[in-house]
Structures are given as C-alpha cells and as structure tokens.
Enzyme design. Structure first.
Site, short mmCIF file in Angstrom:
data_model
loop_
_atom_site.label_atom_id
_atom_site.label_comp_id
_atom_site.label_asym_id
_atom_site.label_seq_id
_atom_site.Cartn_x
_atom_site.Cartn_y
_atom_site.Cartn_z
N LYS A 20 -39.22 15.69 -34.60
CA LYS A 20 -38.85 16.92 -33.89
C LYS A 20 -37.36 17.20 -34.08
O LYS A 20 -36.64 16.38 -34.63
CB LYS A 20 -39.16 16.75 -32.40
CG LYS A 20 -40.66 16.78 -32.11
CD LYS A 20 -40.88 17.02 -30.64
CE LYS A 20 -42.36 17.01 -30.29
NZ LYS A 20 -42.56 16.91 -28.85
N HIS A 33 -31.59 18.12 -31.14
CA HIS A 33 -30.84 19.27 -30.64
C HIS A 33 -29.49 18.86 -30.06
O HIS A 33 -29.18 17.67 -29.97
CB HIS A 33 -31.68 20.08 -29.65
CG HIS A 33 -32.24 19.26 -28.53
ND1 HIS A 33 -31.45 18.81 -27.49
CD2 HIS A 33 -33.49 18.81 -28.30
CE1 HIS A 33 -32.21 18.12 -26.66
NE2 HIS A 33 -33.45 18.10 -27.12
N HIS A 89 -29.22 16.06 -27.64
CA HIS A 89 -29.22 14.70 -28.18
C HIS A 89 -27.82 14.33 -28.67
O HIS A 89 -27.38 13.20 -28.51
CB HIS A 89 -30.22 14.58 -29.33
CG HIS A 89 -31.65 14.72 -28.90
ND1 HIS A 89 -32.49 15.66 -29.43
CD2 HIS A 89 -32.38 14.04 -27.98
CE1 HIS A 89 -33.69 15.56 -28.88
NE2 HIS A 89 -33.64 14.59 -27.98
N1 ARG Z 1 -36.76 11.62 -26.07
C1 ARG Z 1 -36.44 12.35 -24.89
C2 ARG Z 1 -36.12 13.80 -25.23
O1 ARG Z 1 -35.76 14.10 -26.33
C3 ARG Z 1 -35.26 11.79 -24.16
C4 ARG Z 1 -35.49 10.42 -23.60
C5 ARG Z 1 -34.68 10.18 -22.40
N2 ARG Z 1 -34.85 8.86 -21.89
C6 ARG Z 1 -35.85 8.43 -21.14
N3 ARG Z 1 -35.86 7.18 -20.80
N4 ARG Z 1 -36.77 9.24 -20.70
O2 ARG Z 1 -36.21 14.65 -24.38
#
Ligand code: ARG
Length: 604
Positions: free
Chosen positions: A141, A144, A147
């Site tokens: 994905k 963005h 991140h």
């Molecule tokens: N992968 C998730 C996203 O892109 C963020 C993860 C955040 N951390 C967690 N432990 N939920 O939205």
C-alpha cells in the site's frame, strides 16, 4: 553543566531565606532566553509563582510583584551573582561576567558531546526501558506522509531517550497481513514478475495491487482472493512461501531507504505475527467475561450504527456497561481484527521486553483505536496498560512530488534531494563541491525534518517544498549552513581548545548572548524530553544559528589581537560543538553537510 553550578549557588542562598531545601528550588530557577529585544539585564530568573505552594494566597500580578521585591531585598550579591533585580513576578540574577564565560567554556570542553545531557536536571529522572513502535507502513500500500512523520518523530524520541541513558527497543510493526494479501497473491499470479519483485519490491507490489484492485469487481477474482487468504491462514506451504517473499524483499528495501534517513529498527514485527495469538486473546476475553456477541435488542441497535453483523464480538468499554462505548474485536466468522492483533502484540511485547513504557507513534486519526486498545488491556487486568502511550501527531496536507501524489518514501527523499540540487545549481555563488548529490541529500532531508519539527506535533500543517528549502529564514538549510560555516572556521583556525584563554576579553553583548544561550541548553533538552516535542530543540538551534551569524560578523577572529582572537575562536568552537554533537543532528539523525559551500549563504 555550567548552568547547574549557577542554579545551585542561587538556590542555596534562596533556601536559607525561604527555608526550603535547595533541591526544591533548582527547577524554579531558569536561564533567561536570549531574544532580540532582551530587556532584562539578567542570566537567570526565579518565578515567584513556581515557589508558591499556598494555593489560597493572592496570585494577582501586583501581589507577585510585591513578593518578588520583598524577596529581592533580602538577597545579597556575592562572588557569583553581581546584580539582583525584579521583573513582573520574578527575581532576576546576573552572573559575574568573567565567571560566566569561564564556567561555560570549561563545561563545553569537559562534557563535549554530552553537554547538556549531564545536567543535574536529569539526575532525578529514572533511567527506563522503553519499547517504541514507529513508521509501521503497510506492504503493497501507499507509504503516506503519516508514515514519514511517524518515522522521523519516532526516531527523534528514540535517539533522545538513548542519549539520556534510557534503554530503547525500536519496533517496526508492518501491515503484513489481512485480506489485501489474498488479493495481492491472486494479483501476483496474474500480473507479477519475479525479477521486478526482487529489484523493486515496493513499487512492483503496489502496481500489482492497483491492477488487481481494478479487477476485483469481478466475482471470480473476489473468490480467488478469499481462497488465497484462507490458504495463507491455513499455512499452505506454497502460498506462505510467496507471501514470505513479498515480506522479506519489502523489508530489505525498507532497510535500504530508512538508511538514507539514518533510521534503523531493532525488530521488524508485523500483524502477521499475531494471527494465532489474537485467537488466544479472544479466548482470554471470553474467559474473563469481557467478550459479548451481538444479538438482538439494544445491542443490535448499537451495532447497527457501526455496521456490525450478528455474532460480531465486542467489548463493552462504557462505565455503566450500557454499550454506550464499545470496541469490535472479532468478525462474525470468528476472525481477528486490527485491534485484536494489537492486543496480542502489546501483551507479547510486554512479556518479551518487560518495559517501563510502551509507545506507539501514529497520526491522530488512530487516537480512538489506541484509547480502546489501552482500555481493553486494562479491563483484562494488565496494569501496565497505564504505561502505554500513544504519541500522536497532526495531519499534513499538500505533500506532492513532481510525479504527483506521494506513494513511496523513496520518492519524497529523491524529491528533497533533487529540489535542493536545483537550488544549489541556480545559486550563482555555489562553489564546486565534490559530491553535490550527497550534499543536496543531507541538506534536503534536514529541510524536510526541520519543517516537520518546527511546530507542535499535534498541529496539522500545510506542506511546502519552497518554504522548507528556503536558504534564508528558519529552515534546515540555514541550520546546515551554519554548521558548515562553523566547521570551516574551525578548519581555518585549528580546533585546539585552550582552557587558559583570557575570558575577560569576552565583553561584547554578542559574546554574552552566546554564553547565555549556551547556559539554557539543558533546560531545553529537559523540556523536549518531558513533553516529547522536538520544537524546543529546533527553535533553540535556530536561535543558536542566528547568534552565530551575528557573532561571525562582530567578533572577528582574523585581524584581532592574539589573545582576543583566541578567545573569540573558542566561541566558534563552543557553538560548533553544541550544534554539531547535539540537537537535530543527533536526535533527528541528520547528517551534517560539512562541505556545504560558504557562499550558499543565508544571513542571520
Ligand atoms: N500499519 C498501520 C497503518 O498504516 C499503522 C500501525 C500502527 N501501529 C499499531 N500498533 N497499530 O495505519
């Protein structure tokens, strides 16, 4: 720390008069910030408000002023303090000029890269074990801006904590599981290319994902994707092996790109680790009587609002147990959700690391999610849920590259570099440098990071390449430039630091400002370490850079009498030392662009 000895000395005099232990007073005495319109002839000040325990007493401005005056009258100047005055609610102290210069000089020399960190302000802060999760992109994905912010903010916090003596584990929790992998698997079978997967996995997987998503309207594709994901969950060898390739090639590429940002992780974890464990979590919730399956009646009404199906597993989070607040933890077919995997991951992390603090760095759109996560952990009886923290940050609008919308982290880094390179090329004064691409990268990334760190983390902001990359004004470019200039001065005049320089020569207001500013560094570090906001350190360094620019014009080394030249050169080295070893360079993992030409020059 230079400031400590002065604070201690002031506190000891105050303690006799106020009949309070000096330790209680130290944190109420702070160095006065240097500003253009500096009106107070003082280096430190005590705020009367901060030592007033009696909440019933009058706190009006007039009363505070009166009390400040009464206290000031009882205080005496001594070998350290040469002037005592009062301001609105403050008692101000001016330090003996020669002592000020000598102490700061000695301290910078003695502490070197530990300047500020060794301050007694940190002596009462217990050294802790922290697990910090940041960056956490989703395979196939978009990467963005959220991140990117998580990456640089998490890195900053981790670096700062390490510098202050804490033990830190950095975790990247990848989005590496879920139905999207069913679709991706089918997509790869149709459009995938093994060579491309190896050479540029992130881009290739994203492209495949976009392609298959277009085809996903078709019922047959949907069915194939479901089958693929089911096989994945059943650990079918062939299916799993393809998924493993997606994951491991992606991680390899992430590592390479993070390196450009000076970021590394101790663990690459991910949602995939918690498939089975999240089923255990559901069992535990059931055993503890916390899991409710939706039926009819009131529950149905509530769930209807949040679109859950009959048989969906929820945890009631409301105080009155009336389902006015709840979290969905299980699909009606018994499979886990994002939050279920997070519950399992949190429990696993705590078991494994037994840490004092567990941090999650994501944008504020996930605040609710983390609140629910911590609440459920608490209901499950994990007291350590109170030591979990969501470090949230605001949303950024308008980050675009020439290719358009940001999809990959690498695009952002390349864009910063190429824009900076162009700016350097169009500046007529640019001198030839050996590796312009690398220099442009270092400056460009500093610009990106400084723009992001300037405001409160929780604020949203509008991204602008032009603003970030300006050579004049408060930007990362200006900070890099200042450091390069100090570095080149050091090269020119040597970096031998002498302890027996005649500090009495340092009388110019520009020199005093530098000293006063250096005095404040431990307080600034302390603030950032308390509220986790990089902006205090950033604005400190910007002021430091402005002071350096002024000092560069007024405190000339060349052409001055030897004694004066020597002490002035020492000022350069102090600045360089604080700038270079501290602050953004260190905590933001910004690499200094030492070869940055002198002429590509913003002014102070
Ligand atoms: N992968 C998730 C996203 O892109 C963020 C993860 C955040 N951390 C967690 N432990 N939920 O939205």
């Amino acid at each position: 720390m230079a400031a400590c000895s002065f604070r201690r000395s002031i506190a000891s005099q105050l303690s006799k008069i106020l009949d309070l232990p000096p330790e209680n007073l130290i944190k109420s005495i702070s160095a006065v910030p240097v500003s253009k319109k500096r009106l107070i002839p003082a280096d430190f000040q005590l705020s009367i408000d901060s030592i007033t325990e009696d909440s019933s007493s009058d706190h009006s401005a007039q009363d505070l002023q009166l009390r400040a005056q009464m206290l000031a009258e009882k205080l005496k100047c001594d070998a350290v303090v040469t002037e005592i005055s009062t301001g609105p609610g403050t008692v101000n102290f001016m330090i003996n000029r020669e002592l000020l210069a000598k102490t700061v000089l000695q301290q910078v020399l003695k502490d070197g890269s530990e300047y500020g960190i060794k301050s007694e302000l940190f002596s009462t802060v217990p050294r802790q074990k922290t697990v910090i999760e940041f960056s956490s992109p989703n395979i196939a994905k978009k990467f963005h801006i959220g991140h990117l912010r998580s990456t640089i903010i998490g890195n900053f916090i981790a670096n700062l904590k390490v510098a202050l003596g804490h033990q830190v584990t950095r975790i990247n929790y990848l989005g590496d599981w879920g139905m999207q992998f069913g679709l991706l698997g089918v997509g790869f079978q149709q459009f995938g290319n093994n060579e491309k997967l190896k050479s540029s996995p992130l881009q290739h997987l994203f492209e495949v994902y976009v392609q298959i998503n277009k085809a996903a309207e078709d019922e047959n594709t949907k069915k194939l994707a479901k089958d693929f994901f089911r096989k994945l969950e059943e650990h079918d060898e062939q299916t799993l092996s393809l998924w493993k390739q997606f994951r491991s090639f992606s991680i390899e590429e992430y590592i390479r790109i993070y390196k450009r940002l000076g970021v590394h992780f101790d663990e690459y974890s991910g949602e995939s680790f918690y498939q089975e464990k999240s089923q255990e979590v559901l069992k535990m919730l059931e055993e503890k009587g916390l899991l409710q399956k939706t039926i009819f009646g009131l529950q149905l009404l509530q769930c209807f609002l949040s679109k859950c199906r009959k048989g969906t597993g929820i945890v009631d989070l409301s105080e009155k147990k009336d389902l006015s607040s709840f979290s969905t933890v299980m699909r009606s077919d018994g499979t886990s959700l994002y939050i279920t995997r997070d519950l399992a991951a949190a429990i696993d992390r705590m078991n494994k690391h037994n840490c004092d603090t567990m941090m999650y760095v994501t944008d504020k759109s996930q605040s609710n999610h983390f609140q629910h996560l911590f609440q459920i952990l608490k209901l499950m009886g994990y007291d350590w849920a109170e030591r979990c923290q969501h470090v949230s940050f605001g949303l950024v609008q308008g980050m675009k590259t020439r290719r358009g919308e940001v999809i990959f982290l690498e695009d952002v880094l390349d864009e910063a570099r190429s824009r900076m390179l162009q700016n350097m090329a169009s500046a007529k004064t640019t001198k030839e440098i050996e590796n312009p691409l690398e220099t442009a990268e270092k400056i460009g990334l500093a610009a990106l990071i400084i723009q992001d760190f300037q405001g409160l983390l929780s604020s949203d902001y509008q991204f602008s390449w032009d603003r970030a990359l300006q050579s004049r004004g408060d930007t990362g470019v200006f900070l890099q430039y200042t450091h390069a200039r100090l570095h080149s001065l050091e090269q020119m005049h040597g970096n031998e630091q002498l302890t027996d320089v005649n500090v009495a020569c340092l009388q110019e207001p520009e020199a005093i400002s530098v000293l006063q500013h250096l005095l404040r560094y431990d307080e600034v570090l302390y603030r950032s370490s308390q509220d986790m906001q990089p902006k205090h350190i950033v604005s400190y360094l910007l002021t430091l850079s402005h002071l350096a620019a002024v000092a560069h014009k007024t405190l000339l080394v060349k052409g001055s009498a030897p004694e004066l030249a020597q002490v002035r050169h020492n000022v350069v080295m102090w600045l360089k030392s604080v700038w270079g070893t501290q602050g953004v360079l260190r905590y933001g993992s910004v690499r200094p662009a030492l070869e940055l030409l002198r002429e590509y020059a913003p002014s102070g």
